[in-house]
Design a protein around this motif. Structure first.
Motif, PDB file in Angstrom:
ATOM      1  N   TYR A 275       0.799  -1.189  -0.035  1.00 52.74           N
ATOM      2  CA  TYR A 275      -0.102   0.016   0.057  1.00 52.74           C
ATOM      3  C   TYR A 275       0.630   1.490   0.189  1.00 52.74           C
ATOM      4  CZ  TYR A 275      -4.024  -2.723   0.789  1.00 52.74           C
ATOM      5  OH  TYR A 275      -5.125  -3.764   0.614  1.00 52.74           O
ATOM      6  N   SER A 276       0.885   2.115  -1.163  1.00 50.36           N
ATOM      7  CA  SER A 276       1.683   3.320  -1.160  1.00 50.36           C
ATOM      8  C   SER A 276       0.634   4.177  -0.449  1.00 50.36           C
ATOM      9  CB  SER A 276       1.653   3.782  -2.521  1.00 50.36           C
ATOM     10  OG  SER A 276       2.355   2.810  -3.319  1.00 50.36           O
ATOM     11  N   TYR A 277      -0.491   4.292  -0.567  1.00 46.76           N
ATOM     12  CA  TYR A 277      -1.398   5.307   0.310  1.00 46.76           C
ATOM     13  C   TYR A 277      -2.801   4.261   0.823  1.00 46.76           C
ATOM     14  CZ  TYR A 277       1.090   8.501  -2.639  1.00 46.76           C
ATOM     15  OH  TYR A 277       2.158   9.236  -3.169  1.00 46.76           O
ATOM     16  N   ALA A 278      -3.439   4.901   1.747  1.00 47.75           N
ATOM     17  CA  ALA A 278      -4.572   4.461   2.189  1.00 47.75           C
ATOM     18  C   ALA A 278      -5.481   3.691   1.427  1.00 47.75           C
ATOM     19  CB  ALA A 278      -5.244   5.158   3.341  1.00 47.75           C
ATOM     20  N   GLY A 279      -5.502   2.555   1.213  1.00 50.67           N
ATOM     21  CA  GLY A 279      -6.628   2.029   0.157  1.00 50.67           C
ATOM     22  C   GLY A 279      -6.332   1.801  -1.145  1.00 50.67           C
ATOM     23  N   TYR A 280      -5.035   2.090  -1.532  1.00 53.75           N
ATOM     24  CA  TYR A 280      -4.419   2.050  -2.792  1.00 53.75           C
ATOM     25  C   TYR A 280      -3.090   1.367  -2.843  1.00 53.75           C
ATOM     26  CZ  TYR A 280      -8.086   5.328  -4.346  1.00 53.75           C
ATOM     27  OH  TYR A 280      -9.103   6.062  -4.725  1.00 53.75           O
ATOM     28  N   LEU A 281      -3.230  -0.006  -3.571  1.00 59.24           N
ATOM     29  CA  LEU A 281      -2.196  -0.763  -3.884  1.00 59.24           C
ATOM     30  C   LEU A 281      -1.032  -0.026  -4.859  1.00 59.24           C
ATOM     31  CD1 LEU A 281      -3.438  -4.211  -4.501  1.00 59.24           C
ATOM     32  CD2 LEU A 281      -2.099  -3.323  -2.366  1.00 59.24           C
ATOM     33  N   SER A 282       0.275  -0.316  -4.543  1.00 58.47           N
ATOM     34  CA  SER A 282       1.296   0.493  -5.377  1.00 58.47           C
ATOM     35  C   SER A 282       1.276  -0.121  -6.813  1.00 58.47           C
ATOM     36  CB  SER A 282       2.724  -0.201  -5.088  1.00 58.47           C
ATOM     37  OG  SER A 282       2.814  -1.815  -4.870  1.00 58.47           O
ATOM     38  N   ARG A 283       1.725   0.438  -7.913  1.00 55.52           N
ATOM     39  CA  ARG A 283       1.621   0.039  -9.128  1.00 55.52           C
ATOM     40  C   ARG A 283       2.841  -1.064  -9.301  1.00 55.52           C
ATOM     41  NH1 ARG A 283       3.264   5.302 -12.620  1.00 55.52           N
ATOM     42  NH2 ARG A 283       4.848   5.617 -10.943  1.00 55.52           N
ATOM     43  N   GLY A 284       2.363  -1.809 -10.313  1.00 58.44           N
ATOM     44  CA  GLY A 284       3.441  -3.003 -10.666  1.00 58.44           C
ATOM     45  C   GLY A 284       4.877  -2.371 -11.196  1.00 58.44           C
ATOM     46  N   ILE A 285       5.537  -3.270 -11.984  1.00 58.54           N
ATOM     47  CA  ILE A 285       6.814  -2.900 -12.459  1.00 58.54           C
ATOM     48  C   ILE A 285       6.643  -1.640 -13.723  1.00 58.54           C
ATOM     49  CG2 ILE A 285       8.753  -3.545 -14.029  1.00 58.54           C
ATOM     50  CD1 ILE A 285       8.388  -6.412 -13.061  1.00 58.54           C
ATOM     51  N   ASN A 286       7.389  -0.595 -13.163  1.00 56.96           N
ATOM     52  CA  ASN A 286       6.923   0.780 -14.209  1.00 56.96           C
ATOM     53  C   ASN A 286       8.386   1.178 -14.539  1.00 56.96           C
ATOM     54  OD1 ASN A 286       7.091   3.107 -12.204  1.00 56.96           O
ATOM     55  ND2 ASN A 286       6.073   1.323 -10.999  1.00 56.96           N
ATOM     56  N   PHE A 287       8.301   2.077 -15.568  1.00 56.36           N
ATOM     57  CA  PHE A 287       9.423   2.772 -15.935  1.00 56.36           C
ATOM     58  C   PHE A 287       9.406   4.148 -16.216  1.00 56.36           C
ATOM     59  CE2 PHE A 287      10.338  -1.768 -16.729  1.00 56.36           C
ATOM     60  CZ  PHE A 287      11.638  -1.626 -16.569  1.00 56.36           C
ATOM     61  N   THR A 288      10.175   4.971 -15.980  1.00 51.85           N
ATOM     62  CA  THR A 288      10.090   6.562 -16.400  1.00 51.85           C
ATOM     63  C   THR A 288      11.523   7.025 -17.179  1.00 51.85           C
ATOM     64  OG1 THR A 288       8.753   6.921 -14.457  1.00 51.85           O
ATOM     65  CG2 THR A 288       9.682   9.026 -15.537  1.00 51.85           C
ATOM     66  N   ALA A 289      11.479   7.878 -18.288  1.00 49.12           N
ATOM     67  CA  ALA A 289      12.124   8.159 -18.933  1.00 49.12           C
ATOM     68  C   ALA A 289      11.987   9.803 -18.876  1.00 49.12           C
ATOM     69  CB  ALA A 289      12.301   7.625 -20.521  1.00 49.12           C
ATOM     70  N   GLY A 290      13.019  10.508 -18.803  1.00 50.16           N
ATOM     71  CA  GLY A 290      13.010  11.743 -19.086  1.00 50.16           C
ATOM     72  C   GLY A 290      14.305  12.613 -19.050  1.00 50.16           C
ATOM     73  N   VAL A 291      14.079  14.188 -19.247  1.00 44.37           N
ATOM     74  CA  VAL A 291      15.274  14.988 -19.269  1.00 44.37           C
ATOM     75  C   VAL A 291      14.877  16.045 -18.182  1.00 44.37           C
ATOM     76  CG1 VAL A 291      16.530  16.802 -20.433  1.00 44.37           C
ATOM     77  CG2 VAL A 291      15.397  14.641 -21.538  1.00 44.37           C
ATOM     78  N   GLU A 292      16.085  16.202 -17.343  1.00 41.61           N
ATOM     79  CA  GLU A 292      16.041  17.269 -16.210  1.00 41.61           C
ATOM     80  C   GLU A 292      17.216  18.278 -16.661  1.00 41.61           C
ATOM     81  OE1 GLU A 292      18.065  16.633 -12.097  1.00 41.61           O
ATOM     82  OE2 GLU A 292      15.916  15.671 -12.054  1.00 41.61           O
ATOM     83  N   CYS A 293      16.596  19.656 -16.324  1.00 43.92           N
ATOM     84  CA  CYS A 293      17.393  20.545 -16.785  1.00 43.92           C
ATOM     85  C   CYS A 293      17.284  21.593 -15.398  1.00 43.92           C
ATOM     86  CB  CYS A 293      16.964  21.323 -17.778  1.00 43.92           C
ATOM     87  SG  CYS A 293      17.999  22.864 -18.451  1.00 43.92           S
ATOM     88  N   ASN A 294      18.467  21.966 -14.750  1.00 35.46           N
ATOM     89  CA  ASN A 294      18.511  22.862 -13.667  1.00 35.46           C
ATOM     90  C   ASN A 294      19.062  24.197 -13.910  1.00 35.46           C
ATOM     91  OD1 ASN A 294      17.388  20.779 -11.940  1.00 35.46           O
ATOM     92  ND2 ASN A 294      19.330  19.741 -11.974  1.00 35.46           N
ATOM     93  N   PHE A 295      18.501  25.222 -13.624  1.00 37.66           N
ATOM     94  CA  PHE A 295      19.014  26.607 -13.780  1.00 37.66           C
ATOM     95  C   PHE A 295      19.563  27.093 -12.669  1.00 37.66           C
ATOM     96  CE2 PHE A 295      15.900  25.563 -16.978  1.00 37.66           C
ATOM     97  CZ  PHE A 295      16.490  26.018 -18.201  1.00 37.66           C
TER      98      PHE A 295
END
Length: 248
Positions: A228-248
């Motif tokens: 449970y990630s939150y009350a009443g809600y199970l976590s997501r299964g295997i998942n992936f995220t791709a992105g680009v991060e830019c810091n100023f």
């Protein structure tokens, strides 16, 4: 540390804000802190605890949580490139905001509700960190919490009894890094038992073009565990995220 509330209770509260540290041996430092203060339970605070909460007209405005004191004492030891931290302490909060599971019996909709009660927590923990010239970095930490509250024991259902984290990252070549992490949490046991353990294995690969720009791919819950990630809600299964991060 003093806080004056002019609404929703209209009270003044006082808490310590002190720190002491000093060497007790070569490469070894003793420290002690005592802090506290006021935390406003705003919309952002509720959403941080759970995005699945529903407005309850009976609790239109929650009383601010006041940390009466959070006392911690410990030892920091440094043996390059290894660092060790050991600590213990006690935390006392009034009107602590705790997430609870709520059910709409008409629609069957499960959502997060909140309850407030005074909580007390004894804790002890430690951390190891290792840094080999930026090429290999690793850390491991664990903390045990003993919770009690003035309300029903079920209010502590989502409080962590044991937390442990492992992280490691290696620089494969200039700019290219790969890392792995594992997060474990066992929650406080209440009258109806305890919720499922958090058991999350993650991984990340990223390339840093310069100080401002990096591209990354992250994998989460690679063991495909249900918790449970939150009350009443199970976590997501295997998942992936791709992105680009830019810091100023």
């Amino acid at each position: 540390h003093a806080d004056l509330l002019t609404a929703n209770g209209k009270k003044a509260a006082f808490a310590p804000d002190v720190k002491f540290e000093g060497p007790i041996a070569q490469n070894m430092t003793f420290y002690a802190t005592a802090t506290g203060g006021n935390n406003l339970n705003t919309f952002a605070t509720l959403s941080e605890l759970s995005p699945y909460w529903s407005y309850n007209s009976g609790n239109a405005q929650y009383t601010p949580t006041y940390k009466v004191f959070d006392v911690e004492t410990g030892i920091r030891m440094t043996f390059e490139p290894l660092a060790i931290y050991l600590y213990t302490g006690y935390d006392y909060q009034k009107y602590n905001l705790l997430p609870t599971i709520a059910l709409n019996h008409t629609t069957g909709f499960i959502y997060t509700d909140f309850a407030q009660t005074d909580t007390r927590t004894y804790f002890l923990g430690g951390k190891l960190s290792y840094d080999y010239g930026g090429w290999i970095t690793a850390s491991a930490d664990a903390r045990y919490n003993k919770w009690s509250c003035d309300g029903e024991e079920q209010l502590l259902l989502f409080t962590p009894m044991l937390e442990a984290n492992l992280k490691a990252r290696a620089r494969i070549c200039e700019g290219l890094y790969a890392g792995i992490s594992h997060k474990f949490a066992r929650h406080t046991k209440c009258d109806d038992g305890r919720i499922r353990d958090t058991n999350n294995l993650g991984a990340e690969v990223f390339y840093r073009f310069n100080k401002m720009l990096r591209a990354y791919i992250q994998g989460d819950n690679l063991l495909n565990k249900n918790y449970y990630s939150y009350a009443g809600y199970l976590s997501r299964g295997i998942n992936f995220t791709a992105g680009v991060e830019c810091n100023f």
